[in-house]
Design an enzyme around this catalytic site. Structure first.
Site, PDB file in Angstrom:
ATOM      1  N   GLY A  56       0.850  -1.191   0.000  1.00  0.00           N
ATOM      2  CA  GLY A  56       0.000   0.000   0.000  1.00  0.00           C
ATOM      3  C   GLY A  56       0.878   1.230   0.000  1.00  0.00           C
ATOM      4  O   GLY A  56       2.073   1.145   0.294  1.00  0.00           O
ATOM      5  N   CYS A  83       5.378  -6.131   1.601  1.00  0.00           N
ATOM      6  CA  CYS A  83       5.755  -4.715   1.657  1.00  0.00           C
ATOM      7  C   CYS A  83       5.058  -4.007   2.822  1.00  0.00           C
ATOM      8  O   CYS A  83       5.333  -4.300   3.981  1.00  0.00           O
ATOM      9  CB  CYS A  83       5.463  -4.070   0.304  1.00  0.00           C
ATOM     10  SG  CYS A  83       6.280  -2.486   0.108  1.00  0.00           S
ATOM     11  N   TYR A  84       4.122  -3.113   2.545  1.00  0.00           N
ATOM     12  CA  TYR A  84       3.381  -2.458   3.635  1.00  0.00           C
ATOM     13  C   TYR A  84       2.772  -3.507   4.568  1.00  0.00           C
ATOM     14  O   TYR A  84       2.742  -3.330   5.786  1.00  0.00           O
ATOM     15  CB  TYR A  84       2.289  -1.579   3.025  1.00  0.00           C
ATOM     16  CG  TYR A  84       1.399  -0.872   4.038  1.00  0.00           C
ATOM     17  CD1 TYR A  84       1.866   0.250   4.725  1.00  0.00           C
ATOM     18  CD2 TYR A  84       0.104  -1.312   4.290  1.00  0.00           C
ATOM     19  CE1 TYR A  84       1.065   0.911   5.644  1.00  0.00           C
ATOM     20  CE2 TYR A  84      -0.712  -0.653   5.208  1.00  0.00           C
ATOM     21  CZ  TYR A  84      -0.230   0.459   5.881  1.00  0.00           C
ATOM     22  OH  TYR A  84      -1.027   1.109   6.784  1.00  0.00           O
ATOM     23  N   HIS A 170       8.207  -7.505  -3.709  1.00  0.00           N
ATOM     24  CA  HIS A 170       6.927  -7.907  -4.308  1.00  0.00           C
ATOM     25  C   HIS A 170       7.060  -9.235  -5.057  1.00  0.00           C
ATOM     26  O   HIS A 170       7.499  -9.244  -6.209  1.00  0.00           O
ATOM     27  CB  HIS A 170       6.437  -6.814  -5.259  1.00  0.00           C
ATOM     28  CG  HIS A 170       5.974  -5.597  -4.531  1.00  0.00           C
ATOM     29  ND1 HIS A 170       4.700  -5.455  -4.037  1.00  0.00           N
ATOM     30  CD2 HIS A 170       6.650  -4.493  -4.161  1.00  0.00           C
ATOM     31  CE1 HIS A 170       4.591  -4.308  -3.412  1.00  0.00           C
ATOM     32  NE2 HIS A 170       5.757  -3.693  -3.469  1.00  0.00           N
ATOM     33  N   GLU A 172       4.784 -10.907  -6.336  1.00  0.00           N
ATOM     34  CA  GLU A 172       3.724 -11.081  -7.333  1.00  0.00           C
ATOM     35  C   GLU A 172       4.065 -10.512  -8.706  1.00  0.00           C
ATOM     36  O   GLU A 172       3.402 -10.809  -9.685  1.00  0.00           O
ATOM     37  CB  GLU A 172       2.412 -10.455  -6.812  1.00  0.00           C
ATOM     38  CG  GLU A 172       2.389  -8.925  -6.730  1.00  0.00           C
ATOM     39  CD  GLU A 172       3.007  -8.357  -5.456  1.00  0.00           C
ATOM     40  OE1 GLU A 172       3.833  -9.060  -4.835  1.00  0.00           O
ATOM     41  OE2 GLU A 172       2.702  -7.216  -5.096  1.00  0.00           O
ATOM     42  N   ASP A 228     -15.911 -13.543 -23.121  1.00  0.00           N
ATOM     43  CA  ASP A 228     -16.698 -13.576 -21.878  1.00  0.00           C
ATOM     44  C   ASP A 228     -18.146 -13.993 -22.117  1.00  0.00           C
ATOM     45  O   ASP A 228     -18.648 -14.926 -21.488  1.00  0.00           O
ATOM     46  CB  ASP A 228     -16.689 -12.211 -21.178  1.00  0.00           C
ATOM     47  CG  ASP A 228     -15.281 -11.715 -20.930  1.00  0.00           C
ATOM     48  OD1 ASP A 228     -14.353 -12.545 -21.009  1.00  0.00           O
ATOM     49  OD2 ASP A 228     -15.104 -10.515 -20.675  1.00  0.00           O
ATOM     50  N   LYS A 371      -9.718 -12.925 -16.471  1.00  0.00           N
ATOM     51  CA  LYS A 371      -9.805 -13.162 -17.911  1.00  0.00           C
ATOM     52  C   LYS A 371      -9.078 -14.452 -18.339  1.00  0.00           C
ATOM     53  O   LYS A 371      -9.605 -15.232 -19.124  1.00  0.00           O
ATOM     54  CB  LYS A 371      -9.180 -11.972 -18.636  1.00  0.00           C
ATOM     55  CG  LYS A 371      -9.414 -11.950 -20.108  1.00  0.00           C
ATOM     56  CD  LYS A 371     -10.661 -11.186 -20.406  1.00  0.00           C
ATOM     57  CE  LYS A 371     -10.976 -11.140 -21.873  1.00  0.00           C
ATOM     58  NZ  LYS A 371     -12.236 -10.443 -22.096  1.00  0.00           N
TER      59      LYS A 371
END
Ligand code: XMP
Length: 515
Positions: A56, A83-84, A170, A172, A228, A371
């Site tokens: 954040g 992180c945060y 991070h 991710e 979709d 997606k």
């Protein structure tokens, strides 16, 4: 989805919460992003098996810094702070966080302890992506440092007893190449979750739940030809067969031959009855003389609802409407305490207004999926490759790629241009690597020379971008030879175009579409 273990990502306003969720889903574990202040009681009620605290923009000592429910630490559920999120752990469990004088931003080498479950199977040194100002200066009691970089002694911390871990970097993002493994270790080794979130499972559960919800009642689905809505139709059809009716409204702004192709593909693929409605005349009349992009979008959206209403009435009483809402849309609109606020940049055209106005009950069988998960699902449901790999196409279609007035003539020019761009990009093997690639017709004419003749004709822009989620995008570095081929073909084959330019702007500050 009660049968799957649930992991929750508490969102503290990170840019990357969605990416964390994707990494967790890629590990075949079901997760949801919830607001940072979700109560511990609620998490317990939902039988959460693991919690990830996102990063954040704040410092834990900021006056309005978001904090989780203090009871979170007593839940006895494994926690990973990123992180945060890691600084929150340090602060809450009586360690210390030091305000940084300088931000550490970018790639770093981190030395880690592979004997720790979080880093199991990894080498002793890995590349990671850092983006922080503050750092943990004193470990909370019971914690040890399990990773350090040149600038950050406590770059990863953990307490195996408490099952709480934190990483300053991070895991991710792609710039932490082995980051997915760290997330997988947290899920499988620390939370002891089994990877059960697969499309096969999803189809089974979704079909069961659709059957329960619908009973013997009918359901309508508005097809657009994209992945979709087609996947929704295929899934609903698998669950309730003939109770499904599909409608395809052609507003006249589709790509070359697209309406016809979609009709064929869907009826051939699924033997689903599709009502095809050619409403192009009405849409062109509405857009007559309109040049303002927002006005265009609104007029198209409203007209779409009108046509839909009229046509649906003709079909008799249908209580349900199936819609292809995806998880990112759900999060965007449903995290009320999200720390960041988003502005409406463009009015998006979808059928969101329909159920309320027409008394439809809404069914959204993809609302938990990203997606890429929809693509896998669609593939498993037997949808043609051509639809599965189709790049996103906006609801208002070519109308928002024609800057200025939209007329049948201008649509025809852009259809030809677009067809050349897509064909050449496909031939060069770039179509699947790009998020989108298309043409934009500009409202200006410029001077050219052809043979010995002066020309004064239209200009088109080629737009090709890479992106993971359309929130940000980069212009694609296409080979010059490919751009040359596209440009040559357009000016040679489209008699009303004499100039082609390439859009080299990224999002932000630009957007992907031009209107
Ligand atoms: P922008 O232009 O905002 O687009 O960067 C982000 C993504 O959204 C798509 N887009 C739309 N999709 N209805 C849609 O279904 C719309 O009105 C619409 N407008 C933009 C765009 O193609 C890109 O993928």
């Amino acid at each position: 989805m009660a049968e799957h273990s649930l992991v929750v990502i508490l969102d503290f306003g990170a840019q990357y919460s969605m990416l964390i969720a994707r990494r967790v889903r890629e590990a075949n574990v079901y997760c949801e992003i919830l607001p940072y202040n979700t109560t511990a009681k609620e998490l317990k009620r939902r039988n959460v098996k693991g919690i990830i605290l996102s990063g954040g923009p704040n410092s834990v000592y900021d006056k309005n810094a978001p904090h989780p429910d203090p009871q979170l630490w007593n839940l006895n559920v494994p926690i990973l702070g990123i992180c945060y999120g890691m600084q929150l752990i340090a602060e809450a469990l009586k360690g210390k966080v030091k305000k940084g004088k300088k931000r550490e931003y970018g790639k770093a080498e981190i030395r880690i302890d592979p004997s720790n479950a979080l880093f199991s199977g990894l080498p002793q040194s890995i590349s990671c992506w850092m983006s922080h100002g503050d750092s943990v200066s004193k470990l909370p009691p019971g914690f040890i440092a399990i990773g350090h970089t040149k600038n950050t002694p406590n770059a990863a911390i953990g307490s195996s007893k408490k099952n709480i871990f934190g990483v300053q970097f991070h895991p991710e993002v792609v710039h932490t190449p082995l980051g997915s493994e760290i997330i997988v270790n947290f899920l499988y080794k620390i939370c002891a979750i089994k990877p059960t979130w697969t499309t096969e499972h999803y189809i089974e559960t979704a079909c069961r739940s659709l059957k329960e919800t619908l009973g013997k009642q009918k359901i309508l689905c508005a097809l657009s030809g994209g992945v979709d809505s087609t996947t929704v139709a295929a899934l609903v059809h698998k669950a309730v067969g003939k109770q499904l009716t599909c409608m395809f409204i052609d507003q006249g702004f589709m790509r070359k031959n697209e309406a016809k192709k979609i009709k064929e593909l869907i009826s051939k693929n699924f033997r689903i009855k599709v009502f095809y409605i050619d409403a192009s005349q009405r849409f062109y009349e509405k857009l007559n003389g309109v040049i303002d992009p927002e006005q265009k979008r609104k007029l198209i959206g409203t007209e779409f609802i009108r046509v839909f209403e009229e046509e649906a009435k003709k079909l008799g009483k249908i209580p349900f409407l199936a819609q292809g809402t995806l998880y990112p849309d759900v999060i965007e609109s449903a995290v009320p305490s999200k720390v960041t606020t988003a502005h409406t940049i463009k009015t998006h055209h979808n059928v969101g207004g329909l159920p309320e106005k027409m008394g439809f009950k809404l069914v959204e069988p993809l609302r938990l999926l990203f997606k890429d998960e929809v693509r896998l699902l669609g593939k498993d449901l037997g949808i043609a490759e051509e639809i599965i790999t189709r790049q996103p196409f906006p609801g208002p279609g070519l109308a928002i790629r024609i800057i200025g007035e939209v007329t049948p003539e201008r649509v025809k020019i852009l259809q030809e241009v677009d067809d050349i761009i897509v064909t050449e990009i496909k031939n060069a093997g770039y179509y699947k690597k790009l998020w989108q690639s298309f043409g934009v017709l500009l409202p200006i004419r410029t001077v050219g020379v052809m043979g010995d003749q002066r020309t004064y004709l239209n200009t088109v822009a080629v737009r090709a971008v890479t992106s993971v989620d359309a929130m940000t995008a980069d212009w694609a570095r296409l080979p010059y030879e490919l751009l040359e081929k596209i440009s040559n073909r357009i000016v040679n084959e489209c008699p009303l175009v004499n100039r082609v330019v390439y859009d080299i702007s990224s999002k932000p500050p630009s957007t992907i579409e031009w209107e």
